[in-house]
Scaffold this motif. Structure first.
Motif, PDB file in Angstrom:
ATOM      1  N   LYS A   4      28.842  40.023  28.853  1.00 15.50           N
ATOM      2  CA  LYS A   4      29.846  38.969  28.669  1.00 15.50           C
ATOM      3  C   LYS A   4      30.336  38.864  27.233  1.00 15.50           C
ATOM      4  O   LYS A   4      31.449  38.397  26.979  1.00 15.50           O
ATOM      5  N   GLU A  25      32.264  35.377  32.771  1.00 21.97           N
ATOM      6  CA  GLU A  25      31.549  35.680  34.019  1.00 21.97           C
ATOM      7  C   GLU A  25      32.367  36.607  34.923  1.00 21.97           C
ATOM      8  O   GLU A  25      31.830  37.538  35.542  1.00 21.97           O
ATOM      9  N   ASN A  30      32.393  40.125  33.445  1.00 22.51           N
ATOM     10  CA  ASN A  30      31.108  40.774  33.708  1.00 22.51           C
ATOM     11  C   ASN A  30      31.005  41.254  35.159  1.00 22.51           C
ATOM     12  O   ASN A  30      30.538  42.366  35.450  1.00 22.51           O
ATOM     13  N   GLU A  31      31.481  40.411  36.076  1.00 21.56           N
ATOM     14  CA  GLU A  31      31.417  40.742  37.501  1.00 21.56           C
ATOM     15  C   GLU A  31      32.250  41.979  37.834  1.00 21.56           C
ATOM     16  O   GLU A  31      31.831  42.828  38.638  1.00 21.56           O
TER      17      GLU A  31
END
Length: 528
Positions: A441, A431, A434-435
């Motif tokens: 992911k 996560e 991805n952020e």
């Protein structure tokens, strides 16, 4: 009651140094003195000043040479035999060259970039130095004969056009800067003598009046006619009309506010978004050279001198120091904003400017850069910028040392190197990956499990940007990968350009620049 004499009224010579002391109220008096000696006719009848003849009568010779990489230095007059640093545009290096006293050096690009009026202004500027400052330098040479310090000639810099030195500061450097202040303000007054200039301006106005009862008086037309007649820049004419006492007259003209917007209604030190910053850089080679040669970096909306007094790096992101925020004029490029209204000679008024249109609803504004409005910037020693550059390239020394070991180890993969950096940033979970990168992911696991050596340029660049890596470290990672960056073609050329000039941008800001440049954004489109 008799008016009290102020420093602005002084017209004298410093008995000890030989320096001319000239107050702002006496500038036209000195211009009259100069013309009385070299071209008395110009004081009687309006005329384009015979600049070349005046320099010849003064015994000056003119040579064309390149004097700066960013076209800040237009000219130089050798008051003594001396060496001058000449810029070689092919090699990008400076070469110290000897010239004899009485030589005027002028950069040929000054005319090609800014027009004939700019060249004539520079030549008269240098002639004024020869006339008023030669004795000062001769006395200074005698005082310095037992010292190793060489007397470097005064350089005519665009960036000092509107600079006013501090009063009361008793140093040689400040005294020389006052001599330069005089030359900047005297040159237009010599080219456009007060009485004859005013006479010609009023003649033009009378001609407009005679053309018919319904004549619409135009500042733009008057400025263009005067500029063409005296062969000077339009900006010099704008200021001269005010200086000779005609502001009340021309302020009644229909386009006064529009034409004088550049002088009266601009906003200095405008904060730029990352997209605006890259767009205005790409609009003009002069601004590009200023940023490169003078070592500016983008931080919090400004191009700031690369010096840790003004910029600090936190987690890869550049921030202004409190000192920088309080002294923008000393450390930041002055990007100005003004309302934009088109008139016949608008383009001529913006020759030599970097310009970016800024449209907000129905409000049309311009963001502009010009060397003339950069007067207070400090020139730091090259060592200061080199030190900051090293700090910028590696804000975590231990991390870089370990990364270099991994990159040089043939038993380690690209995934090993990237996972090391990801662990340092605590990107342990998909996560977070991805952020920060905008990538799916699934890529997180592929890198962690050493199964993604064939990652493409888009993926690797997104990771580098998301990590806030410097341009240098990014290029090292690409050298280790199967992707080779092309420095002369997009999208790679733009990637590197952004990393060099605007280090530490977030992925969102980086992508906003790519979008404006017509380049696909970094990161996959699928974000879970």
């Amino acid at each position: 009651m008799k008016r009290k004499i102020t420093p602005s009224d002084v017209f004298d010579i410093n008995k000890k140094s030989g320096a001319l002391i000239l107050g702002k109220n006496r500038l036209d008096d000195y211009a009259t003195k100069f013309l009385t000696k070299y071209c008395k006719q110009a004081l009687v009848e309006p005329m384009p000043l015979p600049v070349d003849d005046i320099l010849k009568d003064m015994g000056l010779t003119v040579q064309e040479v390149h004097l700066s990489s960013d076209l800040d230095v237009f000219g130089c007059c050798l008051l003594l035999d001396a060496d001058v640093d000449i810029y070689d545009r092919e090699t990008g290096k400076y070469l110290s060259t000897s010239f004899s006293a009485g030589t005027v050096l002028i950069d040929p690009l000054s005319e090609s970039f800014y027009g004939e009026g700019s060249k004539r202004n520079t030549l008269i500027h240098e002639a004024l130095h020869w006339e008023k400052d030669k004795t000062y330098f001769q006395i200074l040479e005698v005082k310095n004969k037992n010292e190793s310090e060489k007397l470097y000639p005064i350089l005519c810099r665009q960036s000092e056009t509107f600079f006013t030195p501090p009063e009361g500061k008793k140093t040689k450097e400040n005294e020389v800067r006052w001599l330069e202040w005089q030359a900047h303000r005297l040159a237009p007054r010599v080219l456009m003598p007060k009485k004859s200039f005013k006479k010609k301006a009023l003649e033009f106005i009378e001609q407009y009046k005679a053309s018919g009862e319904n004549t619409i008086y135009s500042c733009d037309t008057l400025i263009e006619d005067l500029s063409s007649f005296f062969i000077t820049s339009r900006l010099s004419v704008k200021y001269r009309l005010i200086e000779v006492g005609l502001e009340d007259t021309i302020s009644e003209f229909s386009d006064y506010n529009d034409v004088y917007e550049e002088i009266h209604s601009n906003k200095d030190f405008v904060k730029l978004t990352p997209v605006e910053a890259i767009q205005i850089i790409n609009s003009d080679t002069t601004l590009k050279n200023w940023i490169k040669e003078r070592h500016f970096v983008y931080a919090e909306g400004y191009f700031v001198l690369a010096n840790n007094q003004y910029v600090v790096q936190e987690d890869g992101v550049l921030h202004l120091t409190p000192k920088a925020k309080q002294n923008l004029s000393r450390c930041a490029i002055n990007i100005r904003e003004q309302r934009y209204v088109a008139y016949s000679n608008t383009e001529k008024d913006f020759i030599g400017y970097a310009i970016l249109n800024k449209v907000e609803g129905i409000d049309n504004r311009l963001l502009t850069f010009h060397p003339k409005f950069q007067s207070d910037l400090i020139n730091e020693p090259e060592e200061v910028y080199q030190a900051f550059s090293k700090q910028l390239a590696c804000y975590d020394v231990d991390e870089e040392i370990e990364l270099m070991k991994l990159l040089g180890d043939p038993t380690k993969t690209l995934c090993d190197c990237i996972w090391f950096l990801m662990e340092n940033r605590k990107w342990i979970y998909p996560e977070k990956f991805n952020e920060e990168t905008g990538l799916h992911k699934n890529y997180h696991g592929k890198i962690k499990n050493n199964k993604y050596e064939d990652m493409g340029t888009n993926v690797l660049m997104a990771i580098c940007v998301g990590m806030g890596l410097s341009s240098r470290i990014t290029q090292k990672l690409f050298e280790r990968s199967k992707n080779k960056l092309n420095y002369y073609e997009d999208p790679d050329m733009t990637y590197i350009h952004i990393l060099d000039v605007m280090p530490g941008l977030s992925l969102d800001n980086f992508n906003s620049i790519l979008e404006q440049s017509g380049i696909p954004e970094l990161g996959s489109k699928i974000k879970e």
